[in-house]
Design a protein around this motif. Structure first.
Motif, PDB file in Angstrom:
ATOM      1  N   LYS A  54       0.830  -1.211   0.000  1.00 37.32           N
ATOM      2  CA  LYS A  54       0.000   0.000   0.000  1.00 37.32           C
ATOM      3  C   LYS A  54       0.859   1.254   0.000  1.00 37.32           C
ATOM      4  O   LYS A  54       0.512   2.262  -0.603  1.00 37.32           O
ATOM      5  N   ALA A  55       1.995   1.181   0.728  1.00 35.61           N
ATOM      6  CA  ALA A  55       2.856   2.359   0.835  1.00 35.61           C
ATOM      7  C   ALA A  55       3.720   2.541  -0.415  1.00 35.61           C
ATOM      8  O   ALA A  55       4.512   3.478  -0.494  1.00 35.61           O
ATOM      9  N   GLY A  56       3.609   1.634  -1.372  1.00 33.20           N
ATOM     10  CA  GLY A  56       4.380   1.752  -2.612  1.00 33.20           C
ATOM     11  C   GLY A  56       5.829   1.298  -2.474  1.00 33.20           C
ATOM     12  O   GLY A  56       6.643   1.523  -3.368  1.00 33.20           O
ATOM     13  N   LYS A  57       6.138   0.626  -1.334  1.00 31.42           N
ATOM     14  CA  LYS A  57       7.516   0.155  -1.166  1.00 31.42           C
ATOM     15  C   LYS A  57       7.741  -1.140  -1.940  1.00 31.42           C
ATOM     16  O   LYS A  57       8.871  -1.573  -2.130  1.00 31.42           O
ATOM     17  N   ARG A  58       6.698  -1.802  -2.326  1.00 33.26           N
ATOM     18  CA  ARG A  58       6.742  -2.948  -3.248  1.00 33.26           C
ATOM     19  C   ARG A  58       5.720  -2.673  -4.341  1.00 33.26           C
ATOM     20  O   ARG A  58       4.604  -2.256  -4.051  1.00 33.26           O
ATOM     21  N   SER A  59       6.110  -2.922  -5.605  1.00 34.30           N
ATOM     22  CA  SER A  59       5.134  -2.619  -6.658  1.00 34.30           C
ATOM     23  C   SER A  59       4.291  -3.836  -7.033  1.00 34.30           C
ATOM     24  O   SER A  59       3.322  -3.713  -7.775  1.00 34.30           O
ATOM     25  N   ILE A  60       4.685  -5.014  -6.513  1.00 36.54           N
ATOM     26  CA  ILE A  60       3.930  -6.230  -6.854  1.00 36.54           C
ATOM     27  C   ILE A  60       3.502  -6.946  -5.580  1.00 36.54           C
ATOM     28  O   ILE A  60       4.320  -7.194  -4.686  1.00 36.54           O
ATOM     29  N   LEU A  61       2.220  -7.294  -5.525  1.00 38.59           N
ATOM     30  CA  LEU A  61       1.727  -8.132  -4.429  1.00 38.59           C
ATOM     31  C   LEU A  61       1.361  -9.472  -5.058  1.00 38.59           C
ATOM     32  O   LEU A  61       0.548  -9.518  -5.987  1.00 38.59           O
ATOM     33  N   VAL A  62       1.995 -10.551  -4.576  1.00 37.78           N
ATOM     34  CA  VAL A  62       1.636 -11.878  -5.093  1.00 37.78           C
ATOM     35  C   VAL A  62       0.772 -12.534  -4.028  1.00 37.78           C
ATOM     36  O   VAL A  62       1.225 -12.756  -2.905  1.00 37.78           O
ATOM     37  N   ALA A  63      -0.481 -12.815  -4.375  1.00 40.21           N
ATOM     38  CA  ALA A  63      -1.418 -13.237  -3.325  1.00 40.21           C
ATOM     39  C   ALA A  63      -2.295 -14.404  -3.756  1.00 40.21           C
ATOM     40  O   ALA A  63      -2.529 -14.617  -4.946  1.00 40.21           O
ATOM     41  N   THR A  64      -2.773 -15.125  -2.763  1.00 41.91           N
ATOM     42  CA  THR A  64      -3.823 -16.114  -3.008  1.00 41.91           C
ATOM     43  C   THR A  64      -5.155 -15.367  -2.928  1.00 41.91           C
ATOM     44  O   THR A  64      -5.177 -14.140  -2.752  1.00 41.91           O
ATOM     45  N   ASP A  65      -6.246 -16.118  -2.962  1.00 44.10           N
ATOM     46  CA  ASP A  65      -7.557 -15.460  -2.931  1.00 44.10           C
ATOM     47  C   ASP A  65      -7.851 -14.735  -1.623  1.00 44.10           C
ATOM     48  O   ASP A  65      -8.901 -14.101  -1.497  1.00 44.10           O
TER      49      ASP A  65
END
Ligand SMILES: Nc1ncnc2c1ncn2[C@@H]1O[C@H](COP(=O)(O)OP(=O)(O)OP(=O)(O)O)[C@@H](O)[C@H]1O
Length: 503
Positions: A370-381
Motif C-alpha cells: 500500500k505504501a508503494g515500497k513494493r510494486s507487486i503483491l503476489v497473493a492467493t484469494d
C-alpha cells in the motif's frame, strides 16, 4: 535446420493443433452439459424460491412489521434515489465526514440503498467491485447510532482479516466527527487484547466469523443480545458452505427481532435457502449490476501460454509493465511464495500475501504494498475480495480461478471508484474450460493480448534458471525448518491462528 527436423517440428505443431482442438471440443461439450444441468437446477430453485418466499412473507409479517418490500421487489425504492448527501436527513457530522473524504455525490449503489436503509428496511445490495458498498451500509448505521448511542450496536462480518480491518478504517473515517468507538475482532491476533477492547464497549464490531464466535463463547461480559444491525459484507462468500456452520451458530445467539440486516456483495447467491440463513425480514433488493458484472473502466485480456512457459510469460509481462502497480493471483500459497521470490530475484520488487504467513507478516506485506515500497503483491484469494488499494493498475491471474465469482472479485482489485485498470489472465491448455466458464458468466469473449514471442524466447533460460534457484532455496528453508522441529509447530500455530473458513 535439416529436412528431418523440419518435418518433425511440423508433425509436433500438427499434433499440438489437433490436441488443442480436442481439448477445446471437450471443453465445449462439458460446458454444454453444465449449462443444461444449471438450467435444470435454476428452474427447480426458482419454483422453490417462489414457494419459500411466500412462506416467508406470511411468517415474517406476523413476527415483525417493517414495511412491505420483499426480496422479489427489486425496485421497491425506485424514485427514491438521491443526488447529494445533503438531500438526506443525515446528521451534519456525517455529511461533513463525507465532504472530508471527497465524496461529492453518492455512488449509484449508495443512491439506491441508503434511502430504504434509512427507513429501516433490511437490504440486499448488489453492485460492482469498487462502487462504494462499504459507505452504503456504514452511513445508515452511523446515522442511526447518532440517535441512540449504545454499545455493541452493529456488527459487520467479513470473510478475511484484511478486509475487516479496512472496513473498520472506513467506519472510523465516516464516524470521525461523531465519537464512534469501533473494534476489529479477527483471527491471528491476541484474544486477551481483543477481550479488553470488547470490554471498552465499542459501538461497532467488525469481525471475521470464527473469532467472533470464540469471543461470544468465551469472553465474559460480551454478548450481542442488544445488537441492532448485522451486516454481511461479501455476503455470498459468508453464506457459502465453508462459513455456513459458524454463521448459523452466531445467528442463533443474536436477536432476530428488532435487528436490521444488510447483505452486500459484487456477486450474490440467488439460492433462497442460503439467503434464509441470514434471516432477513422483507429485504429491499438494491441492485445496480447483474450477478456477475465487472466495471466498464476495466480492460480485460488473456495471454495464451504454451506449456512450460508460464513463468517466462509472467516475467515478460512484468518487463512490459515496469512502473505499474500489480497484484498477481495464484491458486496456492506455495506458488505465491515462489513467484514473489522469483520476482525479487529478477529485481521486480514483490511481496507475498497468503494464509501461511502469520498475521503480523500479512499486515506487513499489505502495508509495504500500500505504501508503494513494493510494486507487486503476489497473493492467493485471501486478497481477492474487498481490498481497496487505489494504486493497483493491473491484476494478473497467474493461475485461473476455479470459481468464476472469484475471477470477478480478483479483477475488481483494479479499476475502482471510476478509475481505469487492466486485468490479464495467463491461460494454458489446461485452463480452457475454466476460461470458457468465466467468459460465459461475463457474457463475452476476452480478447487475446499481443505478445512478442522473440523476446519471450530470449527470456526463457534465465527465468527457468532463476525459478530453479528459488525452488531450491524454498526446499532448503523447509528442510531447515523441519530439522529445527519448527515445521510441525509452525503448522500447528498457523492452524491455531486460522478461524473457521477464514483465509
Ligand atoms: N460517494 C463516493 N464518492 C467518491 N468515492 C467514494 C464514494 N463512496 C465510496 N468511495 C470510495 O470508493 C472506493 C471503493 O469503495 P468500497 O471499497 O466501499 O467498494 P466496494 O463496492 O465495497 O468494492 P468491493 O466489491 O471490491 O468490496 C473507496 O476508496 C471509497 O473511499
Amino acid at each position: 535446420m535439416s529436412k528431418i527436423e523440419k518435418k518433425k517440428e511440423k508433425k509436433t505443431a500438427n499434433e499440438l493443433t489437433s490436441l488443442a482442438e480436442k481439448i477445446r471440443a471437450k471443453a465445449l461439450e462439458n460446458q454444454k452439459k453444465r449449462i443444461e444441468a444449471e438450467n435444470e437446477s435454476d428452474s427447480e430453485s426458482s419454483s422453490e424460491k417462489d414457494s419459500t418466499a411466500e412462506n416467508k412473507k406470511s411468517s415474517k409479517s406476523t413476527s415483525k412489521s417493517k414495511g412491505s418490500a420483499t426480496a422479489e421487489n427489486d425496485n421497491a425504492n425506485e424514485g427514491e434515489s438521491f443526488e447529494s448527501f445533503n438531500e438526506l436527513n443525515l446528521v451534519p457530522e456525517l455529511i461533513q465526514a463525507c465532504k472530508n473524504l471527497n465524496y461529492s455525490k453518492p455512488t449509484p449503489i449508495q443512491s439506491k440503498s441508503i434511502p430504504p436503509a434509512l427507513k429501516g428496511h433490511d437490504i440486499i445490495g448488489l453492485a460492482q467491485t469498487g462502487s462504494g458498498k462499504t459507505a452504503a451500509f456504514a452511513i445508515p448505521i452511523l446515522n442511526r447510532l447518532w440517535h441512540d448511542q449504545e454499545p455493541y450496536y452493529a456488527c459487520i462480518l467479513a470473510p478475511t482479516r484484511e478486509l475487516a480491518q479496512q472496513i473498520k478504517e472506513a467506519f472510523d473515517s465516516l464516524g470521525s466527527l461523531m465519537g464512534v468507538r469501533s473494534t476489529c475482532i479477527v483471527g491471528g491476533m491476541n484474544m486477551m487484547d481483543q477481550a479488553r477492547d470488547l470490554m471498552r464497549k465499542p459501538h461497532i464490531i467488525i469481525a471475521t466469523p470464527g473469532r467472533l464466535m470464540d469471543h461470544l463463547e468465551n469472553t465474559k461480559g460480551f454478548s450481542l443480545r442488544k445488537l441492532k444491525f448485522l451486516v454481511m459484507d461479501e455476503a455470498d462468500r459468508l453464506l457459502d458452505m465453508e462459513f455456513g456452520p459458524v454463521l448459523d451458530r452466531i445467528l442463533k445467539i443474536i436477536p432476530t427481532q428488532e435487528r436490521t440486516t444488510y447483505l452486500f456483495s459484487a456477486t450474490m447467491t440467488s439460492k433462497i435457502d442460503k439467503l434464509q440463513r441470514a434471516s432477513l425480514t422483507n429485504p429491499v433488493k438494491c441492485a445496480v449490476s447483474n450477478k456477475y458484472q465487472t466495471v466498464d473502466t476495466l480492460v480485460q485480456a488473456l495471454m495464451v501460454v504454451p506449456g512450460g512457459l508460464k513463468n517466462t510469460y509472467l516475467i515478460y509481462l512484468l518487463n512490459e509493465s515496469i512502473g505499474k502497480t500489480m497484484i498477481i493471483f495464484t491458486r496456492t500459497k506455495a506458488n505465491a511464495e515462489r513467484l514473489s521470490g522469483l520476482c525479487n530475484l529478477l529485481e521486480f520488487s514483490a511481496t507475498a500475501l497468503h494464509g501461511d504467513l502469520n498475521q503480523n507478516q500479512r499486515m506487513g506485506a499489505l502495508d509495504l504494498f500500500k505504501a508503494g515500497k513494493r510494486s507487486i503483491l503476489v497473493a492467493t484469494d485471501v486478497a481477492a475480495r474487498g481490498l481497496d488499494i487505489p494504486s493497483v493498475d493491473i491484476v494478473v491471474n497467474y493461475d485461473i480461478p476455479v470459481d468464476s465469482k472469484s475471477y470477478i472479485h480478483r479483477v475488481g482489485r483494479t479499476a475502482r471508484a471510476g478509475r481505469s485498470g487492466k486485468s490479464i489472465s495467463l491461460v494454458s491448455q489446461y485452463d480452457l474450460e475454466l476460461i470458457l466458464r468465466i467468459e460465459e458468466v461475463l457474457g463475452r469473449k476476452l480478447p487475446k493480448e499481443n505478445v512478442d514471442k522473440s523476446i519471450i524466447l530470449t527470456l526463457r533460460d534465465s527465468v527457468d534458471k532463476a525459478n530453479g534457484e528459488v525452488v531450491m532455496e524454498m526446499n532448503r528453508r523447509n528442510k531447515e525448518k523441519i530439522a529445527r522441529g519448527k515445521g510441525r509447530r509452525g503448522r500447528m500455530m498457523t492452524r491455531e491462528n486460522m478461524d473457521m473458513g477464514e483465509r
